[in-house]
Design a protein around this motif. Structure first.
Motif, mmCIF file in Angstrom:
data_model
loop_
_atom_site.group_PDB
_atom_site.id
_atom_site.type_symbol
_atom_site.label_atom_id
_atom_site.label_comp_id
_atom_site.label_asym_id
_atom_site.label_seq_id
_atom_site.Cartn_x
_atom_site.Cartn_y
_atom_site.Cartn_z
ATOM 1 N N LYS A 36 -11.906 128.565 60.269
ATOM 2 C CA LYS A 36 -12.992 129.516 60.037
ATOM 3 C C LYS A 36 -14.023 128.910 59.097
ATOM 4 C CE LYS A 36 -13.033 132.836 61.637
ATOM 5 N NZ LYS A 36 -13.508 133.147 63.006
ATOM 6 N N VAL A 38 -16.595 128.854 56.176
ATOM 7 C CA VAL A 38 -16.718 129.657 54.956
ATOM 8 C C VAL A 38 -18.016 129.312 54.259
ATOM 9 C CG1 VAL A 38 -15.763 130.083 52.660
ATOM 10 C CG2 VAL A 38 -14.234 129.919 54.623
ATOM 11 N N ASN A 39 -18.814 130.306 53.977
ATOM 12 C CA ASN A 39 -19.982 130.163 53.118
ATOM 13 C C ASN A 39 -20.109 131.436 52.299
ATOM 14 O OD1 ASN A 39 -21.445 132.135 54.725
ATOM 15 N ND2 ASN A 39 -21.789 130.487 56.220
ATOM 16 N N ARG A 41 -21.928 134.004 52.514
ATOM 17 C CA ARG A 41 -22.100 135.276 53.237
ATOM 18 C C ARG A 41 -20.840 135.654 54.018
ATOM 19 N NH1 ARG A 41 -27.025 137.130 52.507
ATOM 20 N NH2 ARG A 41 -28.723 135.696 52.029
ATOM 21 N N THR A 42 -20.204 134.693 54.680
ATOM 22 C CA THR A 42 -18.964 135.019 55.389
ATOM 23 C C THR A 42 -17.871 135.415 54.405
ATOM 24 O OG1 THR A 42 -18.299 132.676 55.383
ATOM 25 C CG2 THR A 42 -19.521 133.482 57.303
ATOM 26 N N GLN A 45 -17.927 138.998 53.454
ATOM 27 C CA GLN A 45 -17.532 139.921 54.525
ATOM 28 C C GLN A 45 -16.062 140.307 54.432
ATOM 29 O OE1 GLN A 45 -18.674 137.988 58.157
ATOM 30 N NE2 GLN A 45 -20.863 138.263 57.795
ATOM 31 N N THR A 46 -15.297 139.635 53.585
ATOM 32 C CA THR A 46 -13.907 140.028 53.371
ATOM 33 C C THR A 46 -13.867 141.071 52.259
ATOM 34 O OG1 THR A 46 -13.447 138.350 51.683
ATOM 35 C CG2 THR A 46 -13.175 137.699 53.975
ATOM 36 N N LYS A 195 -11.959 127.619 49.340
ATOM 37 C CA LYS A 195 -12.449 127.992 50.670
ATOM 38 C C LYS A 195 -11.313 128.119 51.685
ATOM 39 C CE LYS A 195 -13.585 123.259 52.168
ATOM 40 N NZ LYS A 195 -14.666 122.382 52.642
ATOM 41 N N GLY A 199 -10.869 131.211 53.913
ATOM 42 C CA GLY A 199 -10.849 131.013 55.363
ATOM 43 C C GLY A 199 -9.636 131.640 56.017
ATOM 44 N N LEU A 202 -10.226 135.335 56.254
ATOM 45 C CA LEU A 202 -11.094 135.634 57.399
ATOM 46 C C LEU A 202 -10.334 135.538 58.712
ATOM 47 C CD1 LEU A 202 -14.278 133.646 56.288
ATOM 48 C CD2 LEU A 202 -14.155 136.112 56.641
ATOM 49 N N GLU A 206 -9.692 138.506 61.444
ATOM 50 C CA GLU A 206 -10.107 138.365 62.848
ATOM 51 C C GLU A 206 -8.917 138.561 63.787
ATOM 52 O OE1 GLU A 206 -11.763 134.819 65.694
ATOM 53 O OE2 GLU A 206 -12.757 135.120 63.757
#
Length: 416
Positions: A36, A38-39, A41-42, A45-46, A195, A199, A202, A206
């Motif tokens: 996944k 990772v930045n 913004r992503t 989202q968690t 990260k 990740g 995330l 998902e």
């Protein structure tokens, strides 16, 4: 070795390593072992990262922020200092103090650095503060060794910039609050350093979403005793009727001896829920947030949750507060003012216990003479009692005496 060579080595060595420029970007953000990307913004989202960032950002933004002056008696609040209104009320016409500090704290927690442009008058006094996006800032040194900040402007986020492109800002025109780093000048992003944990979080989210999108059932195999002329049509027909959460628990009708064979591991056996819970704790551990503050009450109780909240202030919030205070003083106070004034974020309100514990503590302090009624009322945010009514008196119990004077009255009575 020549002096020029020595200076060249020192210049290259002492140059701040900007976390968001050049090849360092590939190390900080990008693909993880979970696959996944990772930045900043992503990651937000968690729910775990968002909750931790929100808790710390709102905590710092909600603390009382004041300017104080050193006095012979200790300190006194200075409400008429030009910086007071900027820090306490509104740093710029577009933001309140709460929003400004919340924004910079969120930058600090996600990017590892918080930057703000300082607008000054001709005398060097601060007129306003405007946040700068950390991913557009580069930190460098001039040939003379002075720090310089380069801001890449390609949008209208700051009304003080007129031109586009790479804009150079002097060190005295930038409020920089660095996070934990390796050179003491530029901080590293907590998201980037962890990260893989982000990740995996995330990826778990998902997987859970796709799991329920498929009717909360693992994949399976449709078995037919004969030979199917068009297996794709049978698969599409099955998915159109039974796939998805809206079609869960429907009764399947199978014809021509067809059988459904489920495959895959149920989520309970795969400990999917436990994995998700562990990942939430991983993110909480990264930001040093007590689990009960992000909704995990499994190991919390009425007896320890207050202690955990006090530890949050002492071990999590207080280091951030000190980082803020020292950065504000360094960047905003004039050199001659630093001898007389200091800036303080007050965390005393967060350290207060329940009402009964506070009253018992105040009673002890009052009876032993190290707090007056007005000292106590100030801590409770109450108006002071007038001086002529005894509000500033320090009292002690009359039956207490020095150890060497113990029994003196009895001795006097015997002599008589």
């Amino acid at each position: 070795m020549k002096l020029s060579s020595i200076l060249g080595i020192r210049s290259a060595r002492d140059k701040p390593q900007d976390s968001y420029s050049g090849s360092a970007l590939a190390f900080l953000f990008g693909k993880t072992t979970s696959g996944k990307p990772v930045n900043e913004r992503t990651a937000m989202q968690t729910t775990a990262v968002y909750s931790c960032v929100r808790i710390l950002a709102e905590a710092v933004a909600s603390l009382p922020l004041h300017i104080y002056r050193y006095t012979d008696a200790g300190k006194e609040r200075v409400a008429d200092h030009p910086l007071y209104k900027i820090l306490h009320d509104e740093p710029n016409p577009d933001m309140t103090s709460f929003v400004f500090r919340e924004t910079l704290m969120s930058h600090l927690l996600v990017f590892g650095n918080a930057y703000s442009q300082i607008i000054r008058d001709g005398a060097g006094r601060v007129l306003g503060l405007y946040p700068l996006l950390p991913n557009k800032v580069e930190v460098d040194r001039t040939e003379s060794g002075e720090l310089v900040y380069y801001y890449s402007r390609n949008s209208e986020e700051n009304p003080n910039f007129r031109e586009y492109g790479r804009i150079a800002l002097r060190a005295e025109d930038v409020l920089h609050i660095p996070g934990l780093g390796f050179d003491g000048l530029v901080g590293c992003s907590p998201i980037a350093m962890a990260k893989n944990a982000v990740g995996m979080t995330l990826a778990c989210e998902e997987y859970g979403a796709s799991f329920f999108a498929n009717g909360a059932n693992p994949g399976g195999v449709l078995e037919h005793p004969g030979v199917l002329k068009d297996p794709g049509k049978v698969r599409e027909s099955w998915n159109s009727v039974y796939r998805g959460t809206n079609n869960a628990h429907k009764v399947a009708v199978l014809e021509e001896g067809m059988k459904y064979q489920q495959i895959g591991i149920p989520p309970e056996e795969a400990q999917f829920l436990e994995t998700r819970k562990f990942q939430i704790n991983e993110i909480a551990r990264m930001y040093r947030i007590p689990p009960h503050m992000v909704g995990d009450l499994e190991k919390s109780s009425f007896s320890n949750i207050e202690q955990q909240s006090l530890e949050f202030v002492k071990y999590t919030l207080d280091p951030w507060v000190i980082r803020w205070e020292q950065s504000l003083q360094k960047a905003l106070l004039l050199p001659e003012e630093k001898k007389e004034y200091f800036i303080k974020l007050n965390v005393d309100g967060l350290l207060r216990g329940d009402y009964q514990s506070r009253m018992n503590g105040y009673a002890t302090a009052r009876q032993n003479g190290w707090m007056s009624a007005n000292d106590i009322r100030e801590l409770e945010d109450l108006n002071p009692i007038p001086e002529e009514e005894g509000g500033d008196l320090y009292l002690i119990n009359g039956n207490m005496t020095k150890l060497k004077d113990a029994g003196i009255f009895a001795g006097n009575s015997i002599e008589k």
